[in-house]
Write an enzyme that holds these catalytic residues in place. Structure first.
Site, PDB file in Angstrom:
ATOM      1  N   GLU A 120      31.825  34.362  33.412  1.00  0.00           N
ATOM      2  CA  GLU A 120      31.596  33.404  34.504  1.00  0.00           C
ATOM      3  C   GLU A 120      30.120  33.071  34.708  1.00  0.00           C
ATOM      4  OE1 GLU A 120      33.685  34.557  38.038  1.00  0.00           O
ATOM      5  OE2 GLU A 120      35.605  34.592  37.044  1.00  0.00           O
ATOM      6  N   GLU A 167      41.301  36.566  33.065  1.00  0.00           N
ATOM      7  CA  GLU A 167      41.405  37.132  34.418  1.00  0.00           C
ATOM      8  C   GLU A 167      42.353  36.239  35.208  1.00  0.00           C
ATOM      9  OE1 GLU A 167      37.989  38.077  36.893  1.00  0.00           O
ATOM     10  OE2 GLU A 167      36.847  38.645  35.117  1.00  0.00           O
TER      11      GLU A 167
HETATM   12  O1  AHR Z   1      36.658  39.196  42.351  1.00  0.00           O
HETATM   13  C1  AHR Z   1      36.405  39.842  41.126  1.00  0.00           C
HETATM   14  C2  AHR Z   1      35.631  38.931  40.247  1.00  0.00           C
HETATM   15  O2  AHR Z   1      36.346  37.714  40.060  1.00  0.00           O
HETATM   16  C3  AHR Z   1      35.360  39.372  38.815  1.00  0.00           C
HETATM   17  O3  AHR Z   1      34.421  40.405  38.715  1.00  0.00           O
HETATM   18  C4  AHR Z   1      34.868  38.070  38.258  1.00  0.00           C
HETATM   19  O4  AHR Z   1      34.999  37.962  36.875  1.00  0.00           O
HETATM   20  C5  AHR Z   1      35.686  37.020  38.998  1.00  0.00           C
HETATM   21  O5  AHR Z   1      34.873  36.097  39.636  1.00  0.00           O
END
Ligand code: AHR
Length: 500
Positions: free
Chosen positions: A168, A282
Site C-alpha cells: 500500500e 488482503e
Molecule cells: O488495518 C490493517 C492494515 O490494512 C494493514 O496493515 C494494511 O495493509 C491495510 O491498510
C-alpha cells in the site's frame, strides 16, 4: 429463482490459493496468536498447536507475512540469528522483540504444509535489502546472507516462491508513500535485483484499482511481475469500530467485483491478462480497529491508540454478516478465478480473523466455518451456471448508478477427481427463506450443508460455539429435471451432488 447448472461446461479451474490467509505483526496475530511459547498449548517451537490444527483443517494454502503496514518500517535482518534486537515499529508505534522472524515464519509454513509469501519493505527499505532477503531465503550457499541462514541452522534454502514488493505504498498512511512514477521505478529496480538472485520467484507489487497508479507500474515493471496486489476492506471502521449493520454489510456485496473488474480491464488493455494474475492479498468485510494510527495527530496516551486495539477481540462483532459477506466474496473469487489466482483473508488469527485465541483455547468464528465449507466441499473446476428470477434484496448506489443487491449469490463447481458437483448458495435475506429451482442434466445423490446461526447477529465466543455447519438435507427435494431447494435466511449453503 431458477438455477441451471451444466457440469459438462467447465469455465476454468480455480487456484487453491484463493483460500489463502494473511498474518501481520499487529496486536495478537503473531505474539499471543499463532506464536505463544508461554502457552500451555505451545509445541516444541512455540507455536499454538490448537491454532495449527484449526488452520490445517481449512487447508491453508498460502500465508502472506509480515505485513501490512508493519512491513514498511521492518528490516528483516533484525528477525534472524541468535541476537534479536528490540526495535520500535513506527507503523504501529509498538516495540517489536523480533523473536518471530523469517525462520520462524518458514517453520510455521512447513508445519502447515503451505506456501510462504513474503511482503517486502518498500517504505524505509531498498531494492538491495529486498533482494538480500531473497538471498537469505533462496540461495543455496553463495554470499553472506545464504551463509548466515546456514549458520542459523538452516542448511537448505527456504525456497520462498512468492514475494511482494511493498504494501500500500500508494497511501499517505503508509510509511514510504510514493507517487506513481516513483513507485514504478522502485518496483522495477527491486524486481530486477530480486530476480537476479532467484529467477524462479514470482513477484507481485502493491497496487490498487486506480488506472494512473497501475498504468505506470505495469508499463515500466509489468514484464517483471507475475501478480498485481490489491486489497479490500468494505466496512471501513479503522477509526471508529462502529460496526456496519447486517443490511449495510449485504449492500457492500454489490461492490465485490468492482476492483477486480477495473484491474482486469487494465490488464486486458495492456495485453497482460494472460501473464499477470490478481492477488487480492488482503481482504475482510471489516477494517481492523486501530484508532489514531494513520491520523495526522499522533496521541501521546497509549489509551488513545494502543489499548483500543483490544476491541478487535470482541467476538460478538463477528456474526452471520461476516459469514454471509465472506461467502459472497469467495463466490466472487471463484467467478473470477481465471484472473484472480490468490486471495488472503486478513487476518487468519485474532484481530478480525477466523480464529480467536484465549488462554484456555480458541474460538472458531463464523468466517472460519465458511472457509471450512469452501475448502473441503467446493470443487476445483468452475462450471457454467445460469441464474434467473433472483429476488432483489435492496438497491444501492453502485459504480454506474442505482444497483440491485440480489438476495442470493450462487456459484457452481465440479470436483475434477470425483466428478461431484458442488454449489455454493448464499441467501443474504435477514428473514426470508428463498426457494430455488435447480435444473441439471441427470440425477444424483445430494448432501446439503448449511451455516446460518440463530439470527443475523449470531456469533461464537468462549463457551459458545453453536454457530457451525450442519447437515440440512430436508432443504433439498427432488423434482423432475432437478431439485427444489429452500435456502434459509442469512445462510451459507453448499450442495454436493454425486452424479448417478
Ligand atoms: O488495518 C490493517 C492494515 O490494512 C494493514 O496493515 C494494511 O495493509 C491495510 O491498510
Amino acid at each position: 429463482m431458477q438455477l441451471t447448472v451444466d457440469p459438462g461446461r467447465v469455465l476454468f479451474c480455480r487456484d487453491k490459493m484463493i483460500y489463502g490467509h494473511f498474518l501481520e505483526h499487529f496486536h495478537r496475530q503473531i505474539y499471543g496468536g499463532i506464536y505463544d511459547p508461554s502457552s500451555p498449548f505451545a509445541d516444541e517451537e512455540g507455536f499454538r498447536s490448537d491454532v495449527l490444527e484449526a488452520l490445517k483443517a481449512i487447508r491453508v494454502p498460502i500465508i502472506r507475512w509480515p505485513g501490512g503496514c508493519f512491513v514498511s518500517a521492518y528490516h528483516w535482518q533484525d528477525g534472524v540469528g541468535k541476537d534479536r534486537p528490540f526495535t520500535f515499529n513506527k507503523a504501529w508505534r509498538v516495540e517489536e522483540d523480533n523473536s518471530f522472524g523469517t525462520d520462524e515464519f518458514i517453520r510455521l509454513c512447513r508445519k502447515l504444509d503451505c506456501e510462504p509469501y513474503i511482503c517486502t519493505n518498500a517504505g524505509t527499505g531498498t531494492p538491495e535489502e529486498m533482494s538480500d532477503w531473497v538471498e537469505y531465503c533462496n540461495l543455496p550457499f553463495e554470499g553472506r546472507y545464504a551463509k548466515q541462514r546456514i549458520e542459523n541452522g538452516f542448511p537448505e534454502p527456504h525456497g520462498v516462491k512468492y514475494w511482494s514488493i511493498g504494501n500500500e505504498n500508494y497511501g499517505p498512511w503508509e510509511i514510504g508513500a510514493w507517487k506513481s512514477d516513483q513507485w514504478s521505478l522502485m518496483v522495477e529496480e527491486a524486481a530486477k535485483m530480486m530476480v537476479r538472485v532467484d529467477p524462479s520467484i514470482q513477484l507481485s507489487a502493491a497496487a490498487l484499482p486506480d488506472v494512473d497508479w497501475n498504468l505506470r507500474l505495469l508499463q515500466r515493471a509489468g514484464e517483471r511481475l507475475r501478480w498485481i496486489s490489491i486489497h479490500g476492506y468494505w466496512d471501513s471502521i479503522h477509526q471508529t469500530n462502529a460496526l456496519g449493520s447486517y443490511d449495510r454489510c449485504m449492500a457492500y456485496t454489490a461492490q465485490l467485483e468492482d476492483s477486480i473488474r477495473k484491474v482486469r480491464g487494465l490488464l486486458m488493455a495492456l495485453g497482460l491478462e494472460k501473464k499477470i494474475r490478481i492477488a487480492f492479498d488482503e481482504w475482510n468485510l471489516r477494517g481492523w480497529y486501530h484508532p489514531n494510527a494513520h491520523t495526522l495527530h499522533q496521541p501521546m496516551d497509549k489509551g488513545e491508540y494502543i489499548t483500543p486495539r483490544d476491541d478487535n477481540d470482541i467476538n460478538a462483532s463477528y456474526t452471520m454478516a461476516d459469514a454471509v459477506f465472506s461467502a459472497c466474496f469467495l463466490n466472487t473469487l471463484l467467478r473470477n478465478a481465471d484472473i484472480v489466482g490468490m486471495a488472503n483473508f486478513a487476518p487468519a488469527v485474532n484481530t478480525r480473523g477466523a480464529i480467536f485465541t484465549h488462554e484456555k483455547g480458541i474460538v472458531l468464528r463464523t468466517t472460519y466455518h465458511v472457509f471450512h465449507m469452501y475448502v473441503n466441499l467446493m470443487g476445483d473446476e468452475v462450471i457454467d451456471a445460469h441464474i434467473t428470477d433472483v429476488p432483489v434484496l435492496h438497491t444501492v448506489d453502485g459504480l454506474q448508478g442505482r444497483q440491485d443487491v440480489p438476495m442470493v449469490d450462487a456459484v457452481a463447481t465440479r470436483c475434477s477427481g470425483s466428478g461431484d458437483v458442488a454449489l455454493a448458495l448464499v441467501n443474504k435475506s435477514p428473514d426470508a427463506f428463498c426457494p430455488v429451482s435447480l435444473r441439471m442434466q441427470g440425477t444424483g445423490r445430494t448432501e446439503m450443508t448449511t451455516l446460518m446461526g440463530g439470527s443475523t447477529d449470531d456469533y461464537n465466543d468462549i463457551g459458545r460455539d453453536h454457530v457451525r455447519p450442519f447437515a440440512n438435507d430436508e432443504a433439498v427435494q427432488p423434482i423432475f429435471g432437478g431439485w427444489k431447494l429452500n435456502l434459509p435466511p442469512h445462510s451459507v449453503n453448499v450442495l454436493r451432488i454425486r452424479p448417478e
